[in-house]
Design an enzyme around this catalytic site. Structure first.
Site, PDB file in Angstrom:
ATOM      1  N   GLY A  36     -15.913 -20.937  34.317  1.00  0.00           N
ATOM      2  CA  GLY A  36     -16.642 -21.076  33.052  1.00  0.00           C
ATOM      3  C   GLY A  36     -18.117 -20.769  33.207  1.00  0.00           C
ATOM      4  O   GLY A  36     -18.969 -21.407  32.588  1.00  0.00           O
ATOM      5  N   SER A  38     -19.875 -18.283  32.218  1.00  0.00           N
ATOM      6  CA  SER A  38     -20.511 -17.377  31.251  1.00  0.00           C
ATOM      7  C   SER A  38     -21.026 -18.096  30.007  1.00  0.00           C
ATOM      8  O   SER A  38     -21.515 -17.467  29.075  1.00  0.00           O
ATOM      9  CB  SER A  38     -19.537 -16.260  30.840  1.00  0.00           C
ATOM     10  OG  SER A  38     -18.399 -16.816  30.219  1.00  0.00           O
ATOM     11  N   SER A  39     -20.923 -19.447  29.999  1.00  0.00           N
ATOM     12  CA  SER A  39     -21.453 -20.176  28.841  1.00  0.00           C
ATOM     13  C   SER A  39     -21.904 -21.572  29.243  1.00  0.00           C
ATOM     14  O   SER A  39     -21.491 -22.096  30.284  1.00  0.00           O
ATOM     15  CB  SER A  39     -20.401 -20.278  27.721  1.00  0.00           C
ATOM     16  OG  SER A  39     -19.318 -21.083  28.140  1.00  0.00           O
ATOM     17  N   GLY A  40     -22.760 -22.162  28.405  1.00  0.00           N
ATOM     18  CA  GLY A  40     -23.195 -23.541  28.595  1.00  0.00           C
ATOM     19  C   GLY A  40     -23.804 -23.814  29.954  1.00  0.00           C
ATOM     20  O   GLY A  40     -24.541 -22.989  30.513  1.00  0.00           O
ATOM     21  N   GLY A  42     -22.383 -23.834  32.727  1.00  0.00           N
ATOM     22  CA  GLY A  42     -21.853 -22.952  33.763  1.00  0.00           C
ATOM     23  C   GLY A  42     -22.808 -21.833  34.112  1.00  0.00           C
ATOM     24  O   GLY A  42     -22.941 -21.449  35.282  1.00  0.00           O
ATOM     25  N   ASP A  88      -8.371 -17.076  33.274  1.00  0.00           N
ATOM     26  CA  ASP A  88      -8.015 -17.870  32.098  1.00  0.00           C
ATOM     27  C   ASP A  88      -7.256 -19.088  32.602  1.00  0.00           C
ATOM     28  O   ASP A  88      -6.096 -18.998  33.003  1.00  0.00           O
ATOM     29  CB  ASP A  88      -7.139 -17.040  31.144  1.00  0.00           C
ATOM     30  CG  ASP A  88      -6.702 -17.833  29.914  1.00  0.00           C
ATOM     31  OD1 ASP A  88      -7.026 -19.044  29.825  1.00  0.00           O
ATOM     32  OD2 ASP A  88      -6.021 -17.248  29.037  1.00  0.00           O
ATOM     33  N   LEU A  89      -7.931 -20.234  32.603  1.00  0.00           N
ATOM     34  CA  LEU A  89      -7.351 -21.449  33.180  1.00  0.00           C
ATOM     35  C   LEU A  89      -6.161 -21.981  32.400  1.00  0.00           C
ATOM     36  O   LEU A  89      -5.406 -22.806  32.921  1.00  0.00           O
ATOM     37  CB  LEU A  89      -8.427 -22.533  33.293  1.00  0.00           C
ATOM     38  CG  LEU A  89      -9.423 -22.281  34.428  1.00  0.00           C
ATOM     39  CD1 LEU A  89     -10.739 -22.962  34.151  1.00  0.00           C
ATOM     40  CD2 LEU A  89      -8.836 -22.744  35.759  1.00  0.00           C
ATOM     41  N   TYR A 194      -0.638 -36.666  18.781  1.00  0.00           N
ATOM     42  CA  TYR A 194      -1.793 -35.997  19.390  1.00  0.00           C
ATOM     43  C   TYR A 194      -3.100 -36.459  18.770  1.00  0.00           C
ATOM     44  O   TYR A 194      -3.239 -36.520  17.549  1.00  0.00           O
ATOM     45  CB  TYR A 194      -1.660 -34.482  19.238  1.00  0.00           C
ATOM     46  CG  TYR A 194      -2.828 -33.682  19.768  1.00  0.00           C
ATOM     47  CD1 TYR A 194      -2.980 -33.457  21.135  1.00  0.00           C
ATOM     48  CD2 TYR A 194      -3.768 -33.116  18.906  1.00  0.00           C
ATOM     49  CE1 TYR A 194      -4.039 -32.702  21.632  1.00  0.00           C
ATOM     50  CE2 TYR A 194      -4.830 -32.357  19.386  1.00  0.00           C
ATOM     51  CZ  TYR A 194      -4.966 -32.157  20.755  1.00  0.00           C
ATOM     52  OH  TYR A 194      -6.007 -31.408  21.234  1.00  0.00           O
TER      53      TYR A 194
END
Length: 324
Positions: A36, A38-40, A42, A88-89, A194
């Protein structure tokens, strides 16, 4: 009493930035994977690790975005060593391909920063038909760690340097479902019961339990690799993109005095990954670059074992490399 901004035993606080907590630390010769990236936080984690000389592999879902972030970092940190690889996790096939490609590249691996995550999204199933937050935040990182563990062990042995695995959890781990972790795929996938926030909490509780059980296994194996978890702090990044704009605005207005900036949000990750103070420390939970107390349930070694075996069985539904 803990006050926001007050310094803990490490000498750092909630106000410390990632650059501040790694000041004077030389990461030359280390290789890290940051999921991750590429954002935030990260991005900032990758930037500061690169600034300290670490070779950073940015494991990202969108390699186009990753390439732009890489260029931005190189512009700020001339000589930064960065690679962008697709991950892609939420897809076990993608995790397996990433691990295979990484090993084919022949790179060492000293630091594994399990940073990526999604938060409080509407009910969805992953490509492997598992509730998306559990799949992305816990299962994907569990499998990634499992597949790269032998590489980390070899690197640690050959380099004679401590390896570190860092799981980004959250204080939200204290707000899981009443039963803690639903150790049943049908229950995890039950749309009628959920709760987006409790499902997020469940995945974050699993991050702590995973690090704790992994820490125990590594100790038992006599391997020089640590495993810790942490809460980065409350940061308004696009992690909360599933909040509606009114709610996000209201929360931001109320919390503007306790919300962290992105450089502050990346601090605990960089501290746990690089700082000499954390050498030999394993199976701990960090907050504001200091050791903190997680929920007592997060320290339940029997639950940690159960979650480990349950998750391992999910990942073994397709053949993968053994973690032993």
């Amino acid at each position: 009493m803990w006050f926001f901004g007050s310094k803990g035993a490490s000498g750092f606080s909630s106000r410390s930035t990632a650059e501040e907590v790694t000041h004077g630390v030389d990461g030359t010769g280390l290789t890290a994977i940051v999921t991750g990236a590429s954002s935030g936080i990260g991005v900032e984690t990758a930037r500061v690790l690169a600034l300290r000389g670490v070779h950073v592999v940015m494991a990202v879902r969108n390699t186009g975005s990753g390439a732009k972030v890489k260029q931005d970092i190189v512009n700020q940190v001339p000589g930064a060593k960065l690679d962008v690889m697709e991950l892609d996790l939420s897809s076990m096939d993608s995790v397996k391909k990433f691990a295979s490609d990484f090993k084919s590249a022949g790179l060492p691996l000293n630091l594994l920063i399990n940073n990526a995550g999604i938060m409080a999204c509407p009910f969805m199933l992953s490509k492997d038909n598992i509730e998306l937050q559990f799949a992305t935040n816990h299962l994907g990182h569990f499998l990634l760690t499992k597949l790269l563990l032998d590489t980390m062990k070899n690197t640690s042995r050959e380099s004679k340097r401590e390896g570190r695995i860092v799981n980004l959890s959250s204080e939200a781990h204290k707000y899981s479902y009443p039963e803690g972790v639903r150790l049943d795929k049908n229950k995890i996938n039950d749309k009628s019961s959920y709760s987006s926030f409790r499902a997020y909490g469940q995945s974050k509780l699993c991050n702590v339990l995973h690090a704790n059980e992994l820490s125990k296994q590594l100790k038992d194996d006599g391997v020089n690799i640590t495993a810790n978890s942490l809460h980065p702090g409350a940061i308004m990044t696009n992690l909360g993109r599933h909040f509606n704009s009114y709610l996000a605005g209201a929360v931001g207005a109320v919390l503007k005095h306790v919300l962290k900036t992105v450089p502050q949000g990346a601090a605990t990750t960089c501290y746990v990954a690089l700082h000499p103070q954390v050498s030999g420390v394993t199976g701990e939970y960090f907050l504001d670059s200091n050791i903190a107390k997680p929920l007592p349930l997060a320290k339940d070694s029997e639950l940690a074992k159960k979650v480990w075996h349950f998750t391992n069985n999910l990942t073994d539904s397709q053949p993968g490399e053994s973690s032993s």
